[in-house]
Each structure stands twice: as structure tokens, then as C-alpha cells.
Design a protein around this motif. Structure first.
Motif, PDB file in Angstrom:
ATOM      1  N   ALA A 278      -4.154   4.058  -2.507  1.00 11.23           N
ATOM      2  CA  ALA A 278      -2.484   3.511  -1.770  1.00 11.23           C
ATOM      3  C   ALA A 278      -2.619   2.119  -1.780  1.00 11.23           C
ATOM      4  CB  ALA A 278      -2.057   4.581  -0.942  1.00 11.23           C
TER       5      ALA A 278
ATOM      6  N   GLY B  97       0.143  -1.677  -1.668  1.00 14.73           N
ATOM      7  CA  GLY B  97       1.210  -2.947  -2.256  1.00 14.73           C
ATOM      8  C   GLY B  97       1.659  -2.736  -3.527  1.00 14.73           C
TER       9      GLY B  97
ATOM     10  N   GLU C 197      -0.016  -4.397  -7.319  1.00 14.92           N
ATOM     11  CA  GLU C 197      -0.236  -3.544  -8.316  1.00 14.92           C
ATOM     12  C   GLU C 197      -2.218  -3.901  -9.144  1.00 14.92           C
ATOM     13  OE1 GLU C 197       2.001  -2.825 -12.711  1.00 14.92           O
ATOM     14  OE2 GLU C 197       2.215  -4.418 -11.415  1.00 14.92           O
TER      15      GLU C 197
ATOM     16  N   CYS D 292      -0.332   5.238  -6.054  1.00 20.20           N
ATOM     17  CA  CYS D 292       0.719   5.486  -5.810  1.00 20.20           C
ATOM     18  C   CYS D 292       1.068   4.161  -4.861  1.00 20.20           C
ATOM     19  CB  CYS D 292       0.282   6.465  -4.412  1.00 20.20           C
ATOM     20  SG  CYS D 292       2.073   7.375  -3.866  1.00 20.20           S
ATOM     21  N   ALA D 293       1.798   3.011  -4.984  1.00 21.59           N
ATOM     22  CA  ALA D 293       2.878   3.001  -4.669  1.00 21.59           C
ATOM     23  C   ALA D 293       3.658   2.733  -3.187  1.00 21.59           C
ATOM     24  CB  ALA D 293       3.188   1.546  -5.197  1.00 21.59           C
ATOM     25  N   ASP D 294       4.107   3.642  -3.094  1.00 24.71           N
ATOM     26  CA  ASP D 294       5.044   4.127  -2.128  1.00 24.71           C
ATOM     27  C   ASP D 294       4.049   5.099  -0.807  1.00 24.71           C
ATOM     28  OD1 ASP D 294       7.168   4.900  -0.843  1.00 24.71           O
ATOM     29  OD2 ASP D 294       8.935   6.186  -2.440  1.00 24.71           O
ATOM     30  N   PRO D 295       4.112   4.174   0.056  1.00 19.57           N
ATOM     31  CA  PRO D 295       3.638   4.523   1.202  1.00 19.57           C
ATOM     32  C   PRO D 295       3.992   5.774   1.854  1.00 19.57           C
ATOM     33  CG  PRO D 295       3.894   2.434   1.638  1.00 19.57           C
ATOM     34  CD  PRO D 295       4.618   2.369   0.568  1.00 19.57           C
ATOM     35  N   VAL D 296       5.681   6.136   1.873  1.00 25.23           N
ATOM     36  CA  VAL D 296       5.828   7.227   1.616  1.00 25.23           C
ATOM     37  C   VAL D 296       5.490   8.475   0.464  1.00 25.23           C
ATOM     38  CG1 VAL D 296       7.960   8.890   2.142  1.00 25.23           C
ATOM     39  CG2 VAL D 296       8.008   6.527   3.086  1.00 25.23           C
ATOM     40  N   GLN D 297       5.852   8.672  -0.727  1.00 32.32           N
ATOM     41  CA  GLN D 297       4.836   9.513  -1.364  1.00 32.32           C
ATOM     42  C   GLN D 297       3.432   9.712  -1.119  1.00 32.32           C
ATOM     43  OE1 GLN D 297       5.117   7.834  -5.479  1.00 32.32           O
ATOM     44  NE2 GLN D 297       4.631   9.676  -6.115  1.00 32.32           N
TER      45      GLN D 297
ATOM     46  N   LEU E 216       0.725  -3.044   3.804  1.00 27.66           N
ATOM     47  CA  LEU E 216       1.279  -1.947   3.539  1.00 27.66           C
ATOM     48  C   LEU E 216       0.944  -2.261   4.957  1.00 27.66           C
ATOM     49  CD1 LEU E 216      -0.804   1.021   2.669  1.00 27.66           C
ATOM     50  CD2 LEU E 216       1.039   0.839   1.233  1.00 27.66           C
TER      51      LEU E 216
ATOM     52  N   ASP F  72       3.589   2.334   8.489  1.00 28.69           N
ATOM     53  CA  ASP F  72       2.797   2.710   6.961  1.00 28.69           C
ATOM     54  C   ASP F  72       2.253   3.252   6.728  1.00 28.69           C
ATOM     55  OD1 ASP F  72       5.648   3.261   6.634  1.00 28.69           O
ATOM     56  OD2 ASP F  72       6.016   1.368   4.982  1.00 28.69           O
TER      57      ASP F  72
END
Length: 213
Positions: free
Chosen positions: A4, A6, A8, A30-35, A54, A58
Motif C-alpha cells: 500500500a 501512494g 504508483e 492497493c493505492a487507497d488507504p481506506v481500502q 500517505l 491514514d
């Protein structure tokens, strides 16, 4: 294993490197911290590998979610050269189980660090450890000695915990038995009111508590 980050480029690069390591069966990006929080809390993930940028909040939530699901957290810090005060300060603020520096990132260092993290050690690159210890040694020893009543030997053990040494390595450095080291580590954790060595190191760094030998 979950990657994970931020960036790419960093995320894909880490995933490619980890995927080629022996013994690694499954790698997710995974790029989305929430996901990412959802993934570490709902899936069986042994190690979370993450890297700034990040948002600080988060990262805190992500690391806490990993800890709740008994996953280890490895952070790759961007330094580009020798660790700057900003990189050291960033490391201090992160509740991670281990660190790597981007400038020192190779397949070999990544594999070694992942093994140490999985074993419950707290690996820190030597150059970053020097920066952390320099920061700590600028603080007088009396606050931690007086406030927590640590013995001289417990203080020695604590410094080596900050360096990321295992019980076996501490025993060798201090010419003690592993059983004796385990007893001293337990005493340090109890006096600092910390559940494990990683939390103890983070606590000491965040509070600026350390001693000078």
C-alpha cells in the motif's frame, strides 16, 4: 502480502520485487488507504509493506488495522541519500515494525528485512539507526531513568532494542544469555507500560527519552 503506497511507481516496483522473492505466494497492491485498511482487517495478511506519501492520519489507521489482525508493518522511507532530520522525524512518528530506506532498497535487503519483520524483530537500516540514536543522545538520560526506574542494564537493553537487535543479538552484544535478555526486555516493557518491543521503541522515540552510555 499487501503493498500500500501512494506512489504508483513505488507500489508497482515493490510488488514486482516482492513477487519474485521465494516463499511469497500472493501479493496485492492497493493505492487507497481506506481500502487498504479494509483488506488488512478482513484478509489474512502477514506483512503490510507501505511507503509515503500517505496522509499521516491514514497511515496511523492503516498500521493500527494491521496490528489488530496480527499483520506486521514494514515502511520504506524515501531518503534519496543519507537520512535527513526530516526522514528521522518521519520514522519516529510511525508505529511500524521495521524500516527500509529507498536508497538502500534491493531484492536482498528487502528479502532480509521481510524475514526479520516476520520473526518479530524491528529492523532499522544502520544509517537510519545512527540518525535515531543521534537524536536520542541529544537528550539527557535522567528523565527516563528517574521516571521509569530502569536499571543500567535495562537501559543498555533498551538502546539495543532501538537499534533493532533481536534477543539473540542483544545477548551476544552484552555477553548475556538469551534467557537473561528476555527477562530484561520483559522488565523494560513492563516499566514503560508497552505491550511489545516495537511500541516501546516508538514510545521512547516519540517522547525523546533516552540515555547516553
Amino acid at each position: 502480502m499487501l503493498i500500500a503506497a501512494g506512489s504508483e511507481l513505488m507500489r508497482s516496483g515493490l510488488a514486482a520485487m516482492v513477487g519474485r522473492l521465494p516463499g511469497v505466494e500472493h501479493v496485492q497492491e492497493c493505492a487507497d488507504p481506506v481500502q487498504a485498511v479494509t483488506l488488512v482487517e478482513t484478509q489474512r495478511i502477514a506483512v503490510l509493506v507501505t511507503s509515503p506519501p500517505l496522509p499521516h492520519g491514514d497511515f496511523e489507521v492503516l498500521a493500527a488495522g494491521a496490528a489488530r489482525n496480527h499483520a506486521r508493518t514494514l515502511v520504506v522511507l524515501r531518503d534519496y541519500d543519507l537520512p535527513t532530520p526530516e526522514v528521522v522525524a518521519q520514522a519516529v512518528a510511525m508505529p511500524a515494525d521495521g524500516f527500509l530506506l529507498e536508497s538502500e532498497l534491493t531484492a536482498s535487503t528487502l528479502a532480509d528485512t521481510l524475514v526479520r519483520v516476520a520473526r518479530g524483530q524491528a529492523p532499522v537500516p544502520p544509517s537510519l539507526a545512527q540518525g535515531l540514536l543521534s537524536r536520542l543522545r541529544s537528550v539527557e538520560s535522567e528523565p527516563i531513568r528517574r521516571q521509569f526506574l530502569l536499571t543500567p542494564r535495562e537501559l543498555e537493553v533498551l538502546e539495543l532494542l532501538v537499534e533493532g537487535l533481536s534477543n539473540k543479538e542483544i545477548a551476544r552484544r552484552l555477553s548475556m544469555s538469551e534467557h537473561g535478555v528476555k527477562r530484561h526486555v520483559g522488565a523494560v516493557l513492563a516499566k514503560l507500560n508497552c505491550p511489545n518491543r516495537t511500541v516501546a521503541v516508538a514510545f521512547v522515540l516519540q517522547k525523546g527519552l533516552m540515555y547516553v552510555r
